[in-house]
Design a protein around this motif. Structure first.
Motif, mmCIF file in Angstrom:
data_model
loop_
_atom_site.group_PDB
_atom_site.id
_atom_site.type_symbol
_atom_site.label_atom_id
_atom_site.label_comp_id
_atom_site.label_asym_id
_atom_site.label_seq_id
_atom_site.Cartn_x
_atom_site.Cartn_y
_atom_site.Cartn_z
ATOM 1 N N ILE A 289 0.843 -1.211 0.000
ATOM 2 C CA ILE A 289 0.000 0.000 0.000
ATOM 3 C C ILE A 289 0.876 1.260 0.000
ATOM 4 O O ILE A 289 0.736 2.156 -0.828
ATOM 5 C CB ILE A 289 -0.922 0.010 1.241
ATOM 6 N N SER B 246 -14.040 4.423 5.870
ATOM 7 C CA SER B 246 -14.492 3.264 5.111
ATOM 8 C C SER B 246 -16.012 3.140 5.185
ATOM 9 O O SER B 246 -16.683 2.837 4.192
ATOM 10 C CB SER B 246 -13.817 2.011 5.678
ATOM 11 N N TYR C 2 -10.104 -8.950 6.533
ATOM 12 C CA TYR C 2 -9.865 -8.731 5.103
ATOM 13 C C TYR C 2 -9.116 -9.888 4.444
ATOM 14 O O TYR C 2 -8.762 -9.819 3.276
ATOM 15 C CB TYR C 2 -9.150 -7.398 4.848
ATOM 16 N N LEU D 293 -11.496 -11.403 1.728
ATOM 17 C CA LEU D 293 -12.361 -10.227 1.640
ATOM 18 C C LEU D 293 -13.832 -10.630 1.722
ATOM 19 O O LEU D 293 -14.631 -9.959 2.344
ATOM 20 C CB LEU D 293 -12.144 -9.517 0.300
ATOM 21 N N LEU E 288 -10.998 -4.343 3.770
ATOM 22 C CA LEU E 288 -9.877 -3.716 3.075
ATOM 23 C C LEU E 288 -9.983 -2.187 3.090
ATOM 24 O O LEU E 288 -8.970 -1.489 3.199
ATOM 25 C CB LEU E 288 -9.793 -4.235 1.625
ATOM 26 N N GLY E 289 -11.221 -1.679 3.021
ATOM 27 C CA GLY E 289 -11.409 -0.222 3.020
ATOM 28 C C GLY E 289 -10.814 0.410 4.271
ATOM 29 O O GLY E 289 -10.089 1.401 4.206
ATOM 30 N N LEU F 186 -7.010 0.377 4.164
ATOM 31 C CA LEU F 186 -6.446 1.380 3.256
ATOM 32 C C LEU F 186 -6.599 2.792 3.825
ATOM 33 O O LEU F 186 -5.671 3.607 3.759
ATOM 34 C CB LEU F 186 -7.124 1.294 1.881
ATOM 35 N N VAL G 160 -7.557 6.737 -1.760
ATOM 36 C CA VAL G 160 -7.875 5.306 -1.758
ATOM 37 C C VAL G 160 -8.739 5.062 -2.994
ATOM 38 O O VAL G 160 -9.887 5.470 -3.039
ATOM 39 C CB VAL G 160 -8.626 4.923 -0.466
ATOM 40 N N GLN H 137 -9.901 2.594 -6.606
ATOM 41 C CA GLN H 137 -10.116 1.218 -7.092
ATOM 42 C C GLN H 137 -8.817 0.651 -7.633
ATOM 43 O O GLN H 137 -8.543 -0.537 -7.501
ATOM 44 C CB GLN H 137 -11.182 1.206 -8.205
ATOM 45 N N ARG I 173 -6.884 -0.663 -4.728
ATOM 46 C CA ARG I 173 -7.476 -1.943 -4.294
ATOM 47 C C ARG I 173 -7.057 -3.058 -5.246
ATOM 48 O O ARG I 173 -6.671 -4.143 -4.826
ATOM 49 C CB ARG I 173 -9.021 -1.844 -4.295
ATOM 50 N N HIS I 174 -7.123 -2.753 -6.550
ATOM 51 C CA HIS I 174 -6.795 -3.758 -7.548
ATOM 52 C C HIS I 174 -5.335 -4.193 -7.412
ATOM 53 O O HIS I 174 -5.016 -5.377 -7.461
ATOM 54 C CB HIS I 174 -7.064 -3.203 -8.948
#
Ligand code: NAP
Length: 281
Positions: A27, A117, A227, A230, A249-250, A253, A270, A272, A275-276
């Motif tokens: 991250i 989140s 997470y 997930l 996960l949110g 992050l 934060v 997508q 996340r990917h």
């Protein structure tokens, strides 16, 4: 005069034991690349008996800061020169920031990450709109209860396997919090606007949460802190009952974004695409 180009790379990292599974290096290194920050975020495995000595060495090695994870979140308090009100109230630190003079400040960004989140997954969410059920009464639950109260929650029910720990949340956080045993929540669930799993149940290798899903009403906001994986059973079963589900996960992050901001004075996004890159979804 020192040339900017000659500055050593910024050093940050995460300290825990074990540490190999941590997603934090991926991250933070992602954000450092995106923001053009030259440096490294390093996973560091330290045993309990070496923690204090290792922390003392960080300023000498020019670290800007580190995240602290299990099992050191509580014991690290003794190694801080100062701690934030949040960390003091939670009795746990997950972020150290080291000043240029070498002073170590401890903070806890879990509660902020949790609220970000939650409002990302349910825009317009209001803490005082309906009662809230928190499953679990460990370190993560403390951060979340603190954040919920700060956000204006008026009725928080805490259910835990060890009932005394749930009850102790009322002594620590006040009369808006009520303790319960895990086996007595069936009647409560239907009245809840938000349900949060802060236990470690549902993690890979652990049994799932035993929860009375049939009592959940539609559109309840359901958040799982777990997470890995997930898609926990808790998330799947709640979604099947038309609840609004938010995975762990949110929070991970968003709490990381607060730490990054402490060290580099930049609040990273934060997205997508982040996340990917972390979980490949
Ligand atoms: P912790 O302090 O060890 O607390 C664990 C909690 O789980 C306690 O309430 C414990 O109940 C309960 N529990 C454990 N095994 C159980 C079982 N077999 N049956 C019933 N209850 C059980 O851990 P923590 O630091 O609070 O972390 C909890 C979870 O949150 C972990 O999965 C962690 O990865 C996750 N987490 C996620 C984030 C994120 O950013 N998404 C951040 C922090 C934590 P007792 O009190 O009865 O033992």
């Amino acid at each position: 005069m020192k040339d900017v180009k000659s500055k050593p790379p910024a050093l940050v990292g995460v300290i825990g034991q074990p540490i190999g599974h941590s997603l934090s290096p991926a991250i933070h290194n992602y954000w450092m690349r995106r923001h053009g920050i030259k440096g490294y975020y390093i996973p560091i495995e330290i045993a309990r008996e070496n923690l204090a000595e290792a922390i003392k060495a960080l300023p000498k090695m020019n670290f800007r800061g580190v995240n602290i994870t299990l099992p050191h979140k509580e014991s690290i308090l003794h190694s801080c020169d100062s701690v934030s009100d949040e960390a003091a109230l939670m009795g746990a630190v997950n972020t150290l920031t080291i000043s240029e003079s070498g002073r170590i400040h401890g903070d806890n960004t879990d509660g902020f990450g949790f609220l970000e989140s939650l409002t990302e997954g349910r825009p317009g969410w209001q803490a005082d709109a309906a009662p809230i059920l928190v499953l679990g009464a460990g370190g993560a639950a403390r951060g979340i209860i603190h954040a919920l109260i700060a956000a204006g929650a008026e009725e928080i029910h805490v259910a835990n396997r060890t009932r005394e720990k749930a009850d102790s949340m009322r002594s620590d956080f006040g009369v808006r919090v009520m303790g319960h045993g895990m086996d007595s929540i069936t009647k409560l669930v239907a009245k809840m606007g938000t349900v949060i799993n802060t236990t470690s149940l549902g993690m890979t290798g652990k049994p799932p949460v035993l929860f009375p899903y049939a009592s959940l009403k539609e559109n309840t906001v359901v958040l799982d802190l777990v997470y890995t994986p997930l898609e926990t059973e808790f998330i799947q079963q709640s979604r099947a009952r038309n609840c609004i589900t938010i995975d762990g996960l949110g929070m991970l992050l968003h709490q990381a974004a607060f730490s990054f901001n402490h060290w580099f004075n930049v609040k990273p996004e934060v997205t997508q695409s982040l996340r990917h890159s972390i979980v490949g979804e």
